[in-house]
Enzyme design. Structure first.
Site, PDB file in Angstrom:
ATOM      1  N   GLU A  40      57.731  34.450 -21.658  1.00 52.59           N
ATOM      2  CA  GLU A  40      56.636  34.791 -20.753  1.00 52.59           C
ATOM      3  C   GLU A  40      55.973  36.116 -21.161  1.00 52.59           C
ATOM      4  OE1 GLU A  40      55.800  35.130 -15.941  1.00 52.59           O
ATOM      5  OE2 GLU A  40      57.793  35.596 -16.712  1.00 52.59           O
ATOM      6  N   LYS A 112      50.646  29.488 -13.761  1.00 58.26           N
ATOM      7  CA  LYS A 112      51.854  29.700 -12.962  1.00 58.26           C
ATOM      8  C   LYS A 112      51.558  29.533 -11.480  1.00 58.26           C
ATOM      9  CE  LYS A 112      55.608  33.104 -12.568  1.00 58.26           C
ATOM     10  NZ  LYS A 112      56.103  34.395 -13.117  1.00 58.26           N
ATOM     11  N   CYS A 149      58.632  30.881 -15.540  1.00 60.23           N
ATOM     12  CA  CYS A 149      59.555  31.829 -14.912  1.00 60.23           C
ATOM     13  C   CYS A 149      59.897  31.512 -13.460  1.00 60.23           C
ATOM     14  CB  CYS A 149      59.040  33.251 -15.076  1.00 60.23           C
ATOM     15  SG  CYS A 149      60.348  34.494 -14.892  1.00 60.23           S
TER      16      CYS A 149
END
Length: 290
Positions: A40, A112, A149
């Protein structure tokens, strides 16, 4: 499919960090990798440890970054998963995974969806939650279920990617320890992180790949000491079998060969998708059932 995991530390500057990434990608190419996965926000430090408007400047060159990594994918003949700071408009930013085909074209992207806001992880200050949903990216290697993540902790995200035909779940990651925590607490956090993603592989009958950074990064604001990123990048097969797990300290390019036919075999003996009670799950979309 040969998947290369690039576990790295921040080298102090964007230029030095990218130079190391290119070195690792060249190693992946030499090893015959089909797919390369970066961690990331792999171009810079993990700047979300503090709230500082100057860090938005990291996104100023995002279009040039996209073009650059497209050239890298083409030069190395790999499908490449990156994680970039996307500036969509003035004051509107996303934490976005761009996926490049072997010819350098953008196969797709994932913004995300789950954005944390915890001490040392102030991502809500920087990132607008994704608005293009949980859509696998179609590539020459099949559909890639790319998440990022904090998405790792949510079984709903993994399930929706699986239901839309993803053949593998991929998580670029930046997560680590605070040195003030006890060793027991550090162990609990790390093993919970591994366990929840292993569960995604079992529940969906899919391989899971997570790539995390290593090294200590100081909190420039001085409020906290900083984060020691715990590495432990890994690959699990579709029954949750561990195919690889890195240590918590070393940079690496690790190529892991995944038998992509095993998902079909596993789903035949563990038909979880067949036996889902979709008629009884309406409440899953509620925040809480009082």
């Amino acid at each position: 499919m040969k998947v290369a995991l690039l576990q790295q530390e921040f080298k102090g500057t964007k230029e030095a960090t990218i130079a190391k990434t290119l070195e690792l990608i060249a190693e992946a190419k030499k090893g015959g990798a089909d797919l390369v996965v970066c961690q990331e926000l792999h171009q810079t430090q993990y700047f979300c440890q503090s709230e500082d408007t100057n860090f938005f400047d990291h996104a100023n060159d995002w279009q040039e970054d996209v073009a650059f990594w497209g050239r890298v994918a083409k030069e190395n003949g790999v499908v490449l998963v990156t994680s970039l700071f996307e500036k969509r408009a003035d004051g509107l930013y996303h934490n976005t995974a761009f996926v490049f085909e072997r010819d350098g074209s953008v196969a797709g992207k994932y913004r995300k969806m789950h954005i944390p806001d915890d001490p040392g992880f102030y991502e809500k200050f920087y990132f607008t939650p994704g608005d293009i949903g949980f859509e696998p990216v179609e590539t020459s290697l099949g559909k890639l279920g790319v998440l990022v993540c904090w998405d790792q902790w949510y079984p709903e995200a993994a399930r929706l990617m699986a239901l839309k035909g993803a053949k593998i779940l991929i998580y670029p990651t930046a997560i680590g320890w605070f040195e003030g925590d006890s060793e027991d607490e550090k162990s609990r956090q790390l093993e919970a992180w591994v366990a929840v993603q292993r569960g995604h592989s079992v529940a969906n009958g899919l391989p899971v790949v997570a790539v995390n950074r290593v090294g200590f990064e100081k909190d420039d604001s001085g409020v906290m000491d900083g984060i020691k990123f715990w590495g432990n990048s890994f690959v699990f097969g579709p029954q949750g079998e561990q195919l690889f797990r890195a240590n918590s300290t070393d940079e690496l390019c690790k190529i892991v060969e995944i038998d992509m036919k095993r998902s079909e075999e596993v789903r035949r003996i563990w038909p979880f998708l067949r036996d889902r009670r979709i008629d009884a799950y309406a409440n899953i979309t509620k925040r809480f059932i009082d």
